[in-house]
Design a protein around this motif. Structure first.
Motif, PDB file in Angstrom:
ATOM      1  N   MET A 169      21.278  19.268   0.610  1.00  0.00           N
ATOM      2  CA  MET A 169      20.130  19.825  -0.055  1.00  0.00           C
ATOM      3  C   MET A 169      19.447  18.787  -0.950  1.00  0.00           C
ATOM      4  O   MET A 169      18.248  18.816  -1.056  1.00  0.00           O
ATOM      5  CB  MET A 169      20.549  21.012  -0.920  1.00  0.00           C
ATOM      6  N   ASN A 170      20.211  17.958  -1.595  1.00  0.00           N
ATOM      7  CA  ASN A 170      19.598  16.935  -2.454  1.00  0.00           C
ATOM      8  C   ASN A 170      19.162  15.759  -1.606  1.00  0.00           C
ATOM      9  O   ASN A 170      19.953  15.163  -0.878  1.00  0.00           O
ATOM     10  CB  ASN A 170      20.597  16.470  -3.505  1.00  0.00           C
ATOM     11  N   ASN A 171      17.873  15.429  -1.725  1.00  0.00           N
ATOM     12  CA  ASN A 171      17.370  14.261  -1.017  1.00  0.00           C
ATOM     13  C   ASN A 171      17.544  13.041  -1.914  1.00  0.00           C
ATOM     14  O   ASN A 171      17.213  13.090  -3.099  1.00  0.00           O
ATOM     15  CB  ASN A 171      15.883  14.422  -0.686  1.00  0.00           C
ATOM     16  N   PRO A 172      18.054  11.950  -1.369  1.00  0.00           N
ATOM     17  CA  PRO A 172      18.179  10.739  -2.197  1.00  0.00           C
ATOM     18  C   PRO A 172      16.782  10.216  -2.525  1.00  0.00           C
ATOM     19  O   PRO A 172      15.852  10.358  -1.742  1.00  0.00           O
ATOM     20  CB  PRO A 172      18.940   9.767  -1.311  1.00  0.00           C
ATOM     21  N   PRO A 173      16.605   9.639  -3.707  1.00  0.00           N
ATOM     22  CA  PRO A 173      15.273   9.122  -4.076  1.00  0.00           C
ATOM     23  C   PRO A 173      14.854   8.008  -3.117  1.00  0.00           C
ATOM     24  O   PRO A 173      15.674   7.178  -2.716  1.00  0.00           O
ATOM     25  CB  PRO A 173      15.455   8.619  -5.492  1.00  0.00           C
ATOM     26  N   ARG A 174      13.578   8.049  -2.754  1.00  0.00           N
ATOM     27  CA  ARG A 174      13.070   7.020  -1.843  1.00  0.00           C
ATOM     28  C   ARG A 174      12.913   5.696  -2.583  1.00  0.00           C
ATOM     29  O   ARG A 174      12.490   5.661  -3.734  1.00  0.00           O
ATOM     30  CB  ARG A 174      11.702   7.417  -1.291  1.00  0.00           C
ATOM     31  N   LYS A 175      13.264   4.621  -1.899  1.00  0.00           N
ATOM     32  CA  LYS A 175      13.070   3.294  -2.480  1.00  0.00           C
ATOM     33  C   LYS A 175      11.615   2.885  -2.265  1.00  0.00           C
ATOM     34  O   LYS A 175      11.025   3.184  -1.236  1.00  0.00           O
ATOM     35  CB  LYS A 175      13.988   2.282  -1.809  1.00  0.00           C
ATOM     36  N   LYS A 176      11.052   2.222  -3.246  1.00  0.00           N
ATOM     37  CA  LYS A 176       9.682   1.745  -3.121  1.00  0.00           C
ATOM     38  C   LYS A 176       9.629   0.622  -2.103  1.00  0.00           C
ATOM     39  O   LYS A 176      10.516  -0.231  -2.051  1.00  0.00           O
ATOM     40  CB  LYS A 176       9.177   1.223  -4.463  1.00  0.00           C
ATOM     41  N   ASN A 177       8.560   0.630  -1.312  1.00  0.00           N
ATOM     42  CA  ASN A 177       8.379  -0.420  -0.319  1.00  0.00           C
ATOM     43  C   ASN A 177       7.468  -1.498  -0.914  1.00  0.00           C
ATOM     44  O   ASN A 177       6.268  -1.276  -1.078  1.00  0.00           O
ATOM     45  CB  ASN A 177       7.747   0.184   0.942  1.00  0.00           C
ATOM     46  N   PRO A 178       8.002  -2.668  -1.266  1.00  0.00           N
ATOM     47  CA  PRO A 178       7.172  -3.703  -1.898  1.00  0.00           C
ATOM     48  C   PRO A 178       6.150  -4.300  -0.931  1.00  0.00           C
ATOM     49  O   PRO A 178       5.154  -4.880  -1.360  1.00  0.00           O
ATOM     50  CB  PRO A 178       8.176  -4.755  -2.352  1.00  0.00           C
ATOM     51  N   THR A 179       6.358  -4.141   0.365  1.00  0.00           N
ATOM     52  CA  THR A 179       5.439  -4.724   1.339  1.00  0.00           C
ATOM     53  C   THR A 179       4.056  -4.093   1.226  1.00  0.00           C
ATOM     54  O   THR A 179       3.044  -4.780   1.354  1.00  0.00           O
ATOM     55  CB  THR A 179       5.986  -4.520   2.763  1.00  0.00           C
ATOM     56  N   PHE A 180       3.986  -2.800   0.985  1.00  0.00           N
ATOM     57  CA  PHE A 180       2.710  -2.117   0.883  1.00  0.00           C
ATOM     58  C   PHE A 180       1.896  -2.655  -0.306  1.00  0.00           C
ATOM     59  O   PHE A 180       0.696  -2.908  -0.188  1.00  0.00           O
ATOM     60  CB  PHE A 180       2.919  -0.608   0.732  1.00  0.00           C
ATOM     61  N   GLY A 181       2.529  -2.849  -1.437  1.00  0.00           N
ATOM     62  CA  GLY A 181       1.838  -3.382  -2.611  1.00  0.00           C
ATOM     63  C   GLY A 181       1.306  -4.782  -2.375  1.00  0.00           C
ATOM     64  O   GLY A 181       0.190  -5.116  -2.787  1.00  0.00           O
ATOM     65  N   ILE A 182       2.092  -5.598  -1.712  1.00  0.00           N
ATOM     66  CA  ILE A 182       1.659  -6.966  -1.428  1.00  0.00           C
ATOM     67  C   ILE A 182       0.501  -6.954  -0.430  1.00  0.00           C
ATOM     68  O   ILE A 182      -0.456  -7.722  -0.570  1.00  0.00           O
ATOM     69  CB  ILE A 182       2.847  -7.806  -0.912  1.00  0.00           C
ATOM     70  N   ALA A 183       0.553  -6.063   0.549  1.00  0.00           N
ATOM     71  CA  ALA A 183      -0.539  -5.963   1.518  1.00  0.00           C
ATOM     72  C   ALA A 183      -1.842  -5.546   0.834  1.00  0.00           C
ATOM     73  O   ALA A 183      -2.909  -6.106   1.118  1.00  0.00           O
ATOM     74  CB  ALA A 183      -0.178  -4.969   2.617  1.00  0.00           C
ATOM     75  N   VAL A 184      -1.764  -4.604  -0.080  1.00  0.00           N
ATOM     76  CA  VAL A 184      -2.959  -4.174  -0.819  1.00  0.00           C
ATOM     77  C   VAL A 184      -3.495  -5.327  -1.661  1.00  0.00           C
ATOM     78  O   VAL A 184      -4.709  -5.571  -1.708  1.00  0.00           O
ATOM     79  CB  VAL A 184      -2.642  -2.940  -1.693  1.00  0.00           C
ATOM     80  N   PHE A 185      -2.611  -6.057  -2.313  1.00  0.00           N
ATOM     81  CA  PHE A 185      -3.027  -7.208  -3.118  1.00  0.00           C
ATOM     82  C   PHE A 185      -3.748  -8.248  -2.258  1.00  0.00           C
ATOM     83  O   PHE A 185      -4.786  -8.786  -2.659  1.00  0.00           O
ATOM     84  CB  PHE A 185      -1.814  -7.835  -3.814  1.00  0.00           C
ATOM     85  N   ILE A 186      -3.212  -8.539  -1.080  1.00  0.00           N
ATOM     86  CA  ILE A 186      -3.823  -9.536  -0.197  1.00  0.00           C
ATOM     87  C   ILE A 186      -5.203  -9.075   0.256  1.00  0.00           C
ATOM     88  O   ILE A 186      -6.160  -9.848   0.264  1.00  0.00           O
ATOM     89  CB  ILE A 186      -2.902  -9.836   0.998  1.00  0.00           C
ATOM     90  N   VAL A 187      -5.339  -7.807   0.616  1.00  0.00           N
ATOM     91  CA  VAL A 187      -6.631  -7.284   1.063  1.00  0.00           C
ATOM     92  C   VAL A 187      -7.660  -7.376  -0.068  1.00  0.00           C
ATOM     93  O   VAL A 187      -8.808  -7.786   0.141  1.00  0.00           O
ATOM     94  CB  VAL A 187      -6.493  -5.836   1.575  1.00  0.00           C
ATOM     95  N   VAL A 188      -7.261  -7.018  -1.276  1.00  0.00           N
ATOM     96  CA  VAL A 188      -8.182  -7.083  -2.418  1.00  0.00           C
ATOM     97  C   VAL A 188      -8.563  -8.533  -2.701  1.00  0.00           C
ATOM     98  O   VAL A 188      -9.737  -8.836  -2.948  1.00  0.00           O
ATOM     99  CB  VAL A 188      -7.555  -6.407  -3.656  1.00  0.00           C
ATOM    100  N   ALA A 189      -7.610  -9.439  -2.664  1.00  0.00           N
ATOM    101  CA  ALA A 189      -7.894 -10.849  -2.948  1.00  0.00           C
ATOM    102  C   ALA A 189      -8.845 -11.441  -1.909  1.00  0.00           C
ATOM    103  O   ALA A 189      -9.809 -12.137  -2.264  1.00  0.00           O
ATOM    104  CB  ALA A 189      -6.593 -11.645  -2.990  1.00  0.00           C
ATOM    105  N   VAL A 190      -8.609 -11.161  -0.639  1.00  0.00           N
ATOM    106  CA  VAL A 190      -9.486 -11.684   0.414  1.00  0.00           C
ATOM    107  C   VAL A 190     -10.886 -11.087   0.286  1.00  0.00           C
ATOM    108  O   VAL A 190     -11.889 -11.786   0.454  1.00  0.00           O
ATOM    109  CB  VAL A 190      -8.880 -11.410   1.810  1.00  0.00           C
ATOM    110  N   SER A 191     -10.975  -9.810  -0.051  1.00  0.00           N
ATOM    111  CA  SER A 191     -12.280  -9.171  -0.235  1.00  0.00           C
ATOM    112  C   SER A 191     -13.046  -9.822  -1.382  1.00  0.00           C
ATOM    113  O   SER A 191     -14.260 -10.045  -1.279  1.00  0.00           O
ATOM    114  CB  SER A 191     -12.118  -7.679  -0.495  1.00  0.00           C
TER     115      SER A 191
END
Length: 67
Positions: free
Chosen positions: A1-23
């Protein structure tokens, strides 16, 4: 019944940073190109031709006569 907490995916944050920087880089390049083109056009404006000077004189004379 208890779901383990999801780990944050650092790849998504880095991808967003790269897209913003290139823009931002692309936007800066466009801004600089447009600004320099306007400066170039302003400095290298063609001299008015004799025909346009004559047309301006005629238009001024016609406007002054009707008033």
């Amino acid at each position: 019944m208890n779901n383990p907490p999801r780990k944050k995916n650092p790849t998504f944050g880095i991808a967003v940073f790269i897209v913003v920087a290139v823009s931002l880089v692309i936007a800066t390049l466009f801004y600089n190109a447009i600004t320099e083109k306007r400066d170039f056009d302003r400095q290298n404006a063609p001299a008015p031709s004799i025909a346009s000077d004559a047309a301006a004189v005629v238009a001024k004379a016609a406007g002054g006569a009707s008033q």
